[in-house]
Design a protein around this motif. Structure first.
Motif, PDB file in Angstrom:
ATOM      1  N   ARG A 116       0.844  -1.191   0.000  1.00  5.82           N
ATOM      2  CA  ARG A 116       0.000   0.000   0.000  1.00  5.82           C
ATOM      3  C   ARG A 116       0.883   1.246   0.000  1.00  5.82           C
ATOM      4  NH1 ARG A 116      -3.825   1.509   3.447  1.00  5.82           N
ATOM      5  NH2 ARG A 116      -5.383   1.879   1.838  1.00  5.82           N
ATOM      6  N   TRP A 118       0.868   5.542  -0.238  1.00  2.00           N
ATOM      7  CA  TRP A 118       0.067   6.762  -0.080  1.00  2.00           C
ATOM      8  C   TRP A 118       0.752   7.919  -0.792  1.00  2.00           C
ATOM      9  CZ3 TRP A 118      -0.722   9.686   5.234  1.00  2.00           C
ATOM     10  CH2 TRP A 118      -1.597  10.766   5.028  1.00  2.00           C
ATOM     11  N   GLU A 150      -1.764  -1.194  -4.067  1.00  2.00           N
ATOM     12  CA  GLU A 150      -2.808  -0.176  -4.076  1.00  2.00           C
ATOM     13  C   GLU A 150      -2.163   1.168  -3.787  1.00  2.00           C
ATOM     14  OE1 GLU A 150      -6.870   1.291  -1.745  1.00  2.00           O
ATOM     15  OE2 GLU A 150      -5.565  -0.231  -0.844  1.00  2.00           O
ATOM     16  N   PHE A 222       0.318   1.942   5.630  1.00  2.00           N
ATOM     17  CA  PHE A 222       1.052   2.020   4.367  1.00  2.00           C
ATOM     18  C   PHE A 222       2.478   1.487   4.501  1.00  2.00           C
ATOM     19  CE2 PHE A 222      -2.188   5.315   4.249  1.00  2.00           C
ATOM     20  CZ  PHE A 222      -2.789   5.054   3.030  1.00  2.00           C
TER      21      PHE A 222
END
Length: 285
Positions: A116, A118, A150, A222
């Protein structure tokens, strides 16, 4: 003297009291620490709003945006004052380090894990799309091996967020840091002098509205955070608060990229500095 719209158009000095009231509003609403010498910037950016809303002066604008019913106007002012300067693969080293070091390490240690990332203060989308392009290139260079990733992209400005979500860019936008090869591989021309990011690149990204002053709890945790070229607009106290709360969202050993002119300050104790040659990245303790 209260400065009129026409006076603001010519860059005349703003009424000191009105300017100070506007500075306070912007700091409370968005955390932006507007310098005392930014009268011309304010005059330039809000002139269109004054005309559209038939407001005759900065002090009238300040009085109006304090009214509870003026949420739309408040957001337009914030959008106008949010700095949206951005381009593709900015400073290049974060993307080189991501591709040469962080992605190979992840694939070696967590081949089935979900990464993940950000992208905070993502502006019109160049940063998260650049990250996604790097992920795509990593896959191609490794015989189709893909990292399940993601990218969460956030920004305060609803207007600029809408532009990012559209994934559409004109000639001027794509000319800023994007090579002809990457344009050809990752975009489709939808009309003359206009391109759209291909679905495969866009599909990794989730866009969310986020004020960096507010809680990050709903964003989750994250492995990599890009918070680049935004902390310089905040007061020292707010900057430290943001860094500490970003650290709280990061998995142990996660990496934080700041802008080339930004540093951790007193929050350095939360991270180990890693030299990228050039540039640095910060590894969460």
């Amino acid at each position: 003297m209260v400065t009129s719209v026409s006076g603001m158009e010519s860059g005349a000095a703003l009424d000191a009291g009105a300017f100070e009231a506007f500075r306070i509003f912007l700091q409370e609403a968005a955390g932006i620490d507007l310098g005392s010498n930014k009268q011309y910037l304010v005059a330039t950016r809000i002139r269109r709003i004054l005309i559209d809303y038939k407001l005759g002066s900065l002090i009238e604008l300040v009085q109006t945006i304090k009214q509870p019913s003026q949420r739309e106007l408040r957001q337009k002012v914030i959008d106008a004052m949010t700095t949206n300067e951005t381009f593709w693969f900015r400073d290049i080293y974060p993307y080189d380090y991501l591709q040469s070091t962080l992605l190979p390490e992840w694939f070696k240690n967590k081949p089935n894990g979900r990464m993940r990332i950000w992208s905070s203060a993502c502006s019109s989308g160049q940063e998260p799309y650049s990250i996604s392009i790097i992920l795509e290139e990593f896959s191609k260079r490794n015989f189709g091996k893909r990292i399940n990733a993601e990218i969460v992209a956030t920004d305060l400005s609803t207007e600029i967020m809408a532009q990012a979500k559209s994934a559409e860019y004109d000639r001027l936008s794509v000319s800023r840091g994007l090579s002809s090869e990457r344009l050809r591989e990752n975009f489709e021309e939808i009309e003359k002098e206009k391109w759209r990011v291909k679905p495969g690149i866009k599909s990794r990204i989730t866009f969310r509205s986020q004020n960096l002053k507010d809680s990050y709890v709903m964003l989750g945790r994250f492995d990599i955070v890009f918070c680049r070229n935004v902390l310089i607009y905040f007061s020292g106290e707010l900057k430290q608060d943001i860094i500490k709360r970003i650290h709280a969202t990061m998995n142990p050993g996660g990496y934080l990229f700041l802008g080339s002119s930004e540093s951790l300050g007193e929050s350095a104790k939360l991270f180990d500095m890693v030299h990228c040659s050039p540039g640095v990245v910060y590894r969460a303790k």
